[in-house]
Structure formats: C-alpha cells, structure tokens
Enzyme design. Structure first.
Site, mmCIF file in Angstrom:
data_model
loop_
_atom_site.group_PDB
_atom_site.id
_atom_site.type_symbol
_atom_site.label_atom_id
_atom_site.label_comp_id
_atom_site.label_asym_id
_atom_site.label_seq_id
_atom_site.Cartn_x
_atom_site.Cartn_y
_atom_site.Cartn_z
ATOM 1 N N GLU A 394 0.828 -1.212 0.000
ATOM 2 C CA GLU A 394 0.000 0.000 0.000
ATOM 3 C C GLU A 394 0.862 1.262 0.000
ATOM 4 O OE1 GLU A 394 -2.897 -0.353 -0.832
ATOM 5 O OE2 GLU A 394 -3.244 -2.449 -0.317
ATOM 6 N N HIS A 400 3.714 6.269 -5.012
ATOM 7 C CA HIS A 400 3.509 6.469 -6.455
ATOM 8 C C HIS A 400 2.571 7.663 -6.661
ATOM 9 C CE1 HIS A 400 2.377 4.429 -10.568
ATOM 10 N NE2 HIS A 400 2.983 5.587 -10.720
#
Length: 605
Positions: A394, A400
């Site tokens: 996660e 990201h």
C-alpha cells in the site's frame, strides 16, 4: 485490536496516533459542508461553455481549466467523506456524508458529460490551430490527443444516447452474476480442523484451503464446487451474456475484437497480451517444478488442486508489531534511496496510516487520497508477515501517487490500471529480498521463499491462465460458437491441466472454477495483474543490480503519472512490455528462487 474484555474496540477507543489525520484535508466537518455548497455553485458555470467549445481557443481553455479545478475539489470532498465512512461504517453521520459525496460526484459527471462529445465535433485542423493560438492550451495537448484518438470509435450523438439508455440492459449479465454469486448462493457446512461444523463462505474458503489437514481442504473444495455445479448452466448463461456484450460493443465501435477495444483504452498494443501468454507458456516447466516440490514438501502420495494454498513450512511464526513492520520497511526499501525513505518516514510520522481494526471499520487494506492531499492507507493490523507485505504494497501505491501528484498538473496527476500494481509490487519484491538475505534461520528463509513463490504462482501463472481462457472464450463467441457450460468447463479444465502439470491430480471439479471468478466480467482486466507483477520484478532486479541509475529511472516512472502512455512510461523506467524480455526476466527470478528453495529443503530434509 481487541480490548481487555476480548471485544473489538470502538472507534473512540483507538489511540489517536494509530489513526489517519484527515483533518489535513478538512479541519472540521463543517468546513467540508461549506466546500460542498461552494462547489455546487461552481457547477452552474459550465452552462456558459456548453455549445461553444468550437468557437475559440480561449473558450476551450477556460472550460478545461474549470473542469480541472472543480474535479480537484470534488476529489477532495469525496476522498474525505469515503474515508470517514470507512473508518466506522456504523456512524450514521458519515454514512450521510458519504452519500452526499457520491451524489455530488454523479451530479458533476453528468454536468460535464457534454465536454468530450463537443471536443470530438471540433475539426482536427481547427483543434490544431487552437493549440497554436493559445500557449496555455498546450498543457492539454496530450489529453486532447487522447480524446481525438478515440474519434473513430465514437458513434453519433443519437447512437451514443441509445447505447447509454441500453446500458442497464446490456450490463444485466454482470449484475445477475453478482446477485447470484454474492446474495443468493449458499454453501454447506464443512468440518474444520477441530471437527466443528462451520458454514462455508467465499471469505472462509481460502482459510479452509490453508488448513494443515488434507481432509478439510478436500471437503471445502468439494462443497464449494459442488454448489456451483448445481447452478452451472445459469453461470454459463451469465458469462456467455457478458462475452456477447463485450463483442457487441467492440463491433459497433469499429474494433476488430473485444480485446482490441479493451486494450485501446490505454493505448496498449495487443502484442503485450500475446507476449505474456506465449512467454509464460514457454516456461510452464517452472510451475510444474514448483508443484512437484510442493508435493514433496507436503509429503503427500497424491497432490490435488486443493493442496495449492496450505503452508509448506510448519513451526515458523514470523510476528511483527506495527512498529517492527515500520523498521522492516525502512530497511527493506533503502535501495530506493534516502528521498524515498524520508517520504516513507513522513507517512509513518504524519499519520497517513489508519492502523488498528475497530468495530464497524471497513475490512482489508487500501491506499487512497486525492490530488492536493496526502496519501492515506487503511489497514486492519494483525501481527503477521502478510500484514508487513500489505503495508509495503500500500505504501508503494501511496508514494507512487505522492510523486505523481507532486510533479504533474491535475490533468495528468493519476496513472492507469496497467501500471497501478507496479510500484506496489516492486516494494514487495525489495522487501522480500531484504528479509530473505537478513534471516539466518533456515526455516524462516524457506518460509519467505515459499511466500514469494506462492505470490508469483497466483499472480503471474494463474492470472495468465485466466487471461488465456478469457481470450479463447471471446474468440469462440466471435466465431459463432455457443459458450455452453460443458464447453466452458472442458476448456478451463484443459488449461488448468496444461498450466499445473502432471504432479497434481486434476480433480474434475477444477473445471468448474471459471464459474466463480468475478474478473471474467471485467473485459480483459486480469492480464494486467501478471504484466504489472512481471514489470515490478524486473524493475526491482534493476534497482538491486544497477543501483542509482536504475533508481533515477524508477523515480521518473513514479513522477510521470499519465503524462505519457503507460507503455512509454515503463519503457523509460527500463521495462519494455512490448517485448518478451521483462516477462522472461521475471520468470528467471522465479527459477532462481525455486532453486534456492529446492536446495534449502534438500539440506533440511
């Protein structure tokens, strides 16, 4: 987490430092409501542009800018509301807030629905002149090119309206499958390891398959597929209807196939799909070897398909508190450099993670957030190895998103499904490599290697098998062949036999497994799990081998968002998914880990 009385704690009993700090988005619920009302007023501004996008470059620019501004604000409102709701789904106030956010989201989408059709009505040459006339409009060139790229597949306004009206009807196969599978299907009771009769459910099925007793695994497998067998013709009807829908939509939108239509959404060449299936098929001997090792390690005379999930390494307990997990992530992700680890620590210290389980909290784990907010992670922490890897996964998504939003304007501040699992799986690969290298205990090392190989088997080999099945049934329907229950079962059974090899007994029931896979209703979705996983393994290997140059390329990927096609973004990172090389490299890594596990098992035997 449970309280001293053994009951699950309520939300107000959770330590504040173990909760996410959503006040960073809206300090109070009153400010959220104030913003919602303000956005509702903004929606009226869209009317002044409707029917005018063809008139001037300035009108088009002002409209696109307004769309971005409003969408960003709606994103924050929706994110705050859904996370407040997820932290305690029994809270009626946040139930209402979440419902209001969903209504606002739908209302906004409806009001903005004229934009794409109007842009498509602008002559391509005129659109080019607009881009030359107004410098600020150039920022939207990629987005406008994406819209015009679909021009050949957009129908007339009347035809599009008819299709929209018919959507409820043509989506019926998927909806019927969902109702039958989730609401109407009931399973018999199965004896657990202690001899207690427990009702079988979708959620409990994997727990039964992980049992140390083969009889428990066998009975659960028979009960699950026996239930589907009773309704197999209905499931064949729903899946056949879905495939017909996919092929129908592709045909009327001027695509050669449903696969071309699905992959074209992200401009993915069909060779990517073919390369995946072909390359995995070339190396199926590796999966056969792993299945043979599984049989040896379980010391079974007969290995069955229901024996694929039970633990191979007994007497190993790898427990981690949340604090210990943080330390493992900081060390394991160190190859990504100081900047990445600093952001990771920021997430830990600034309450990006909602850690503890509490009454009413949504189950599972996810990464969320919106453009202009911190990333947020929902966990339901248990002190086990799986949760450590889930946290790493996660955080891969979260960072990201962090880097993408930090370096891209709103319009390109997201990323496609095709690359979504790359950063998360890359984190897992780096963490696994660190843990394997660090542990001195041979059994723990064997356990970690098994964890990696099982994940690879489930994500690359199994999802590729799904992808091959999905493509075959679309092609059969396109050729006019009826997708009967017998045909689907025969096709799936033979594929399963090809993939898993001769060391396992292919029980007849495994041929029915297609009936319970919801992803077959998502139109060429599953292949992306396998390609994303393979790309992540390749990138992790480059980071560990090449060091800083690979890290810099990887950061380019994290920052790119949707500013370029996903295939091009990955190419710049060092992975060309139009070629077989990344898939082959990932399979080489699987082979290396398999050899390690075979040698270690031989040594311990």
């Amino acid at each position: 987490m449970t309280t001293e009385t053994g009951k699950l704690q309520t939300r107000d009993q959770v330590r504040e430092d173990r909760t996410w700090r959503l006040e960073d988005i809206f300090e109070t619920d009153a400010l959220w409501e104030e913003e919602r009302l303000s956005v509702l007023k903004e929606l009226d501004k869209f009317k002044q542009y409707q029917g005018k996008l063809n008139e001037s470059a300035d009108d088009l620019y002002q409209l696109l800018k307004l769309e971005d501004q409003v969408s960003e604000r709606v994103g924050k409102l929706y994110t705050y509301a859904h996370m407040r709701y997820d932290q305690d789904t029994t809270n009626s106030y946040y139930q209402g807030l979440n419902a209001q956010a969903q209504m606002l989201y739908t209302q906004t989408a409806s009001i903005m629905s004229f934009i794409v059709p109007e842009i498509l009505q602008i002559d391509p040459d005129r659109l080019e002149r607009f881009l030359e006339e107004k410098q600020e409009l150039k920022m939207y060139k990629k987005a406008l090119n994406e819209i015009t790229r679909q021009r050949a597949h957009i129908l007339s306004e009347r035809e599009e309206a008819l299709l929209a009206q018919a959507s409820e009807v043509i989506n019926n196969p998927s909806q019927t499958f969902g109702m039958l599978n989730n609401a109407d299907l009931t399973f018999p009771e199965v004896k657990d390891e202690e001899g207690k009769q427990i009702e079988l459910t979708h959620g409990r099925y994997i727990n039964f398959l992980e049992s140390t007793k083969q009889s428990v695994r066998h009975n659960a497998f028979k009960a699950m597929h026996g239930t589907y067998q009773k309704f197999i013709n209905t499931f064949a009807s729903t899946l056949s209807g879905q495939i017909k829908k996919d092929n129908f939509n592709a045909k009327i939108r001027n695509y050669d196939s449903a696969r071309e239509a699905a992959l074209n959404q992200n401009n993915i060449p069909e060779t990517v799909y073919d390369n995946l299936v072909e390359t995995v098929n070339e190396r199926l001997d590796l999966l056969h070897r792993y299945v043979t090792l599984r049989k040896k390690m379980l010391d079974l005379n007969e290995l069955h398909m229901y024996d694929m999930y039970t633990r191979l390494v007994e007497d190993v307990t790898m427990t981690y508190t949340y604090e210990q997990a943080q330390e493992q992530l900081i060390n394991g992700l160190a190859p990504l450099g100081e900047a990445y680890v600093t952001r990771l620590k920021e997430g830990f210290n600034n309450r990006w993670v909602d850690v503890e389980e509490n009454k009413g909290k949504r189950s599972g784990a996810y990464s969320s957030g919106a453009y202009g907010t911190n990333p947020y992670i929902l966990m339901n922490w248990q002190n086990n190895l799986n949760n450590v890897f889930t946290l790493a996964h996660e955080f891969g998504h979260s960072l990201h998103s962090y880097y993408t939003r930090e370096h891209q304007p709103y319009r390109y501040g997201n990323y496609s499904i095709f690359v979504a699992e790359v950063a998360s799986t890359c984190n897992e690969a780096l963490l696994n490599e660190y843990l394997v290298n660090e542990t001195k205990d041979a059994k723990q090392k064997l356990y970690l290697l098994n964890h990696f190989l099982d994940g690879f088997r489930a994500t690359v080999f199994r999802q590729t098998m799904f992808a091959e099945f999905e493509h075959k049934i679309h092609a059969l329907d396109q050729e006019g062949e009826a997708l009967t229950a017998d045909k689907l079962t025969e096709l799936y059974y033979n594929l399963n036999k090809k993939y898993f090899g001769e060391s396992v007994i292919h029980d007849q029931e495994i041929g029915l497994e297609w009936a319970r896979i919801p992803h077959f209703y998502f139109n060429y979705y599953v292949y992306q799990y396998a390609t994303g996983y393979a790309a992540a393994q390749s990138l992790a290997a480059q980071i560990l081998t090449d060091g800083q140059p690979a890290v810099e390329r990887y950061f380019g990927f994290l920052k790119a968002g949707s500013s370029d096609d996903p295939i091009e973004v990955l190419k710049k990172a060092g992975v060309d998914m139009t070629k077989k090389d990344p898939i082959m490299q990932a399979l080489d890594i699987f082979e290396h880990k398999l050899e390690e596990m075979e040698t270690l098992f031989k040594h311990l035997s």
